[in-house]
Design an enzyme around this catalytic site. Structure first.
Site, PDB file in Angstrom:
ATOM      1  N   GLU A 191       0.782  -1.191   0.201  1.00 18.35           N
ATOM      2  CA  GLU A 191      -0.046   0.070  -0.217  1.00 18.35           C
ATOM      3  C   GLU A 191       0.867   1.081  -0.121  1.00 18.35           C
ATOM      4  O   GLU A 191       1.912   1.645   0.796  1.00 18.35           O
ATOM      5  CB  GLU A 191      -0.972   0.029   1.465  1.00 18.35           C
ATOM      6  CG  GLU A 191      -1.701   1.303   1.425  1.00 18.35           C
ATOM      7  CD  GLU A 191      -2.440   1.307   2.623  1.00 18.35           C
ATOM      8  OE1 GLU A 191      -3.313   1.883   2.918  1.00 18.35           O
ATOM      9  OE2 GLU A 191      -2.019   0.649   3.647  1.00 18.35           O
TER      10      GLU A 191
ATOM     11  N   LYS B 149      -9.199   2.748  -2.430  1.00 19.32           N
ATOM     12  CA  LYS B 149      -9.662   2.010  -0.954  1.00 19.32           C
ATOM     13  C   LYS B 149     -10.835   2.681  -0.709  1.00 19.32           C
ATOM     14  O   LYS B 149     -11.052   4.001  -0.825  1.00 19.32           O
ATOM     15  CB  LYS B 149      -8.505   2.411   0.102  1.00 19.32           C
ATOM     16  CG  LYS B 149      -8.495   1.954   1.173  1.00 19.32           C
ATOM     17  CD  LYS B 149      -7.221   2.299   1.991  1.00 19.32           C
ATOM     18  CE  LYS B 149      -7.389   1.611   3.313  1.00 19.32           C
ATOM     19  NZ  LYS B 149      -6.203   1.938   4.098  1.00 19.32           N
TER      20      LYS B 149
ATOM     21  N   CYS C 171      -5.193  -2.792   3.331  1.00 17.65           N
ATOM     22  CA  CYS C 171      -4.862  -2.538   4.577  1.00 17.65           C
ATOM     23  C   CYS C 171      -6.311  -2.786   5.607  1.00 17.65           C
ATOM     24  O   CYS C 171      -6.385  -3.665   5.934  1.00 17.65           O
ATOM     25  CB  CYS C 171      -4.114  -1.144   4.701  1.00 17.65           C
ATOM     26  SG  CYS C 171      -3.305  -0.753   6.529  1.00 17.65           S
TER      27      CYS C 171
END
Length: 514
Positions: free
Chosen positions: A276, A330, A381
């Site tokens: 990430e 995300k 994440c």
């Protein structure tokens, strides 16, 4: 004259506080035991014992007493579980944000304790009490800060007897089984009867019986995948100002991996995955183009992009011929890390707010990317803690899952291991191999049965190269989707209402948890 004898006022028993103190100590100790069941310790079996201790403390308590003991149990659990927040924020903030969040989350378990005293009146009480605990995890995905589901019961089970249940009902069913086993054992200790025996034994037997059904075979061939961990400095929030160093580290580690491939020390991968936000992307990137071309295989690049002037956390598919391609942004952003909730209130306690802009969340597109002739699902994440991103990816056709993460913010504590446990649960839940590339560790390659094929240490540069199966079968957990959670929640609400109404009926002094 008739004299009336006056009885002396009863002396207050100076030892009356002792049962309360013992129950408080028991609640606190049980919360700590629950914390000890979480990674990096492989002590999954402690989780049901923690709820056994809580059930014994709550036996024959009333609502407010149950709320207080549940809250103490929550403090014993969340305060040590979330110590990594202190490393993230640094000494300039003091312990108050960490302790305030821990206390807020402990209130959920406090409310569990209070409501359990209501449902403990009902026949089959361990079932309803376990439902209350798992149901209370649902609102934690909404509040505080847009949801903070860290520390769900299921995340203590990346291995062991209960894990296979994830393939049937996902994290909610695993959590229910763990708590039911613990509450059943508590009732069994008090009074050996059929319901406590079944509540204790059935969850374990069901989980063990499902192990042979966990599919790990390659249904659509295999791919050799490389996960690159370039490393990052352990500087907490100051990492924001050292993004160039983060990119340079990952470029250097990828070059070392290329040298190892050319020298025959490791097999050539079919796909290379970066963590990430390992680099910024501003239009074309000749360095990444050249790396992908040198490998001759596609990359998945975790990057920070900009859209309409705002940063966005994305994963890009990077083709060795055509360069940058499809992307996934995300959706579930980290509060105070990627956006500031309640900004006006937060400004009252920290000047950090004015120096931090909000990232732009994804718009809900399925997290599935076509890369190298296959479909790869990505959950980034913090999204590992939520049920929907990986499920949406699998339902969109993902044959392999990747979970790029940047845990360098949180130091050498337990956070990285706690998050890895979530990805191990997701592997079983969806029947997919999961690749976890982390900037500073722990990176890992996870098989579809949740076992770890290989992993790295913390704060070191390393790469993992493993061959993993591609799978297309959807699990029952995928097909049921959120309905498992909604059903457990609805039954828990019905049990609480029934228990509350029973308080007005006959026999209201009777309390039981068996």
């Amino acid at each position: 004259m008739v004299e009336t004898a006056v009885e002396p006022a009863p002396r207050r028993d100076r030892r009356a506080w002792r049962p309360v103190a013992l129950r408080l100590a028991g609640a606190l100790a049980s919360g700590v035991v629950f914390y000890l069941s979480f990674a990096p310790r492989p002590l999954w079996w402690l989780a049901p014992l923690a709820f056994t201790g809580l059930a014994l403390v709550l036996h024959r308590r009333r609502f407010w007493g149950g709320l207080g003991y549940g809250f103490v149990f929550g403090l014993g659990f969340f305060v040590p579980l979330l110590t990594w927040l202190q490393h993230f924020l640094g000494p300039q903030f003091g312990p108050y944000p960490w302790l305030a969040l821990s206390a807020t989350l402990a209130l959920y378990l406090g409310l569990c304790g209070g409501l359990i005293t209501w449902v403990s009146r009902l026949p089959g009480a361990p079932v309803w009490a376990a439902l209350v605990v798992v149901a209370m995890e649902t609102p934690r995905t909404w509040f505080p800060f847009g949801g903070f589901p860290w520390g769900r019961v299921a995340f203590s089970q990346p291995e062991g007897a209960f894990l296979p249940l994830a393939s049937v009902g996902g994290a909610p069913l695993v959590g229910f089984a763990v708590v039911l086993c613990g509450f059943g054992l508590a009732a069994l200790v008090r009074r050996p009867r059929l319901v406590p025996v079944l509540a204790t034994v059935v969850p374990v037997v069901a989980g063990l019986a499902l192990w042979p059904a966990i599919g790990t075979d390659a249904q659509n061939g295999t791919r050799t995948v490389a996960a690159v961990q370039g490393n990052a400095p352990d500087v907490g929030l100051d990492l924001q100002g050292r993004r160039g160093e983060l990119r340079a580290n990952h470029l250097a580690e990828t070059e070392r991996l290329l040298a190892d491939v050319r020298a025959g020390r490791v097999p050539k991968p079919d796909l290379v995955v970066w963590p990430e936000s390992a680099t910024d992307v501003r239009g074309d990137d000749p360095r990444l183009d050249r790396l992908a071309a040198d490998f001759g295989v596609p990359f998945l690049i975790g990057a920070l992009d900009r859209v309409a002037g705002k940063p966005q956390n994305v994963v890009y598919a990077w083709d060795p011929v055509t360069g940058r391609g499809d992307r996934y942004a995300k959706q579930q952003l980290v509060p105070f890390g990627e956006y500031i909730p309640a900004r006006e209130i937060a400004r009252l306690v920290t000047p950090f707010v004015d120096d931090t802009g909000d990232m732009l969340p994804g718009t809900g597109e399925p997290p599935a990317l076509r890369v190298g002739g296959i479909t790869v699902g990505a959950f980034i994440c913090y999204e590992a803690a939520f049920d929907y991103p990986a499920r949406d990816a699998v339902l969109a056709g993902a044959q392999l899952l990747v979970a790029p993460t940047n845990n360098a913010w949180y130091g050498p504590g337990e956070m990285s291991y706690q998050q890895l446990a979530m990805s191990r649960l997701r592997a079983v839940e969806h029947g997919r191999a999961v690749i976890v590339p982390a900037t500073s560790g722990v990176s890992a390659v996870i098989r579809p049965d949740g076992s770890v094929a290989s992993s790295t240490g913390l704060f070191t540069a390393a790469s993992l190269v493993e061959t993993v199966p591609l799978r297309s079968t959807t699990t029952l957990a995928d097909r049921l989707g959120p309905w498992t959670e909604y059903t457990l929640l609805a039954v828990a609400v019905a049990a609480v209402v029934t228990g509350a109404l029973s308080l007005r009926g006959p026999g209201r002094t009777r309390r039981r948890l068996d």
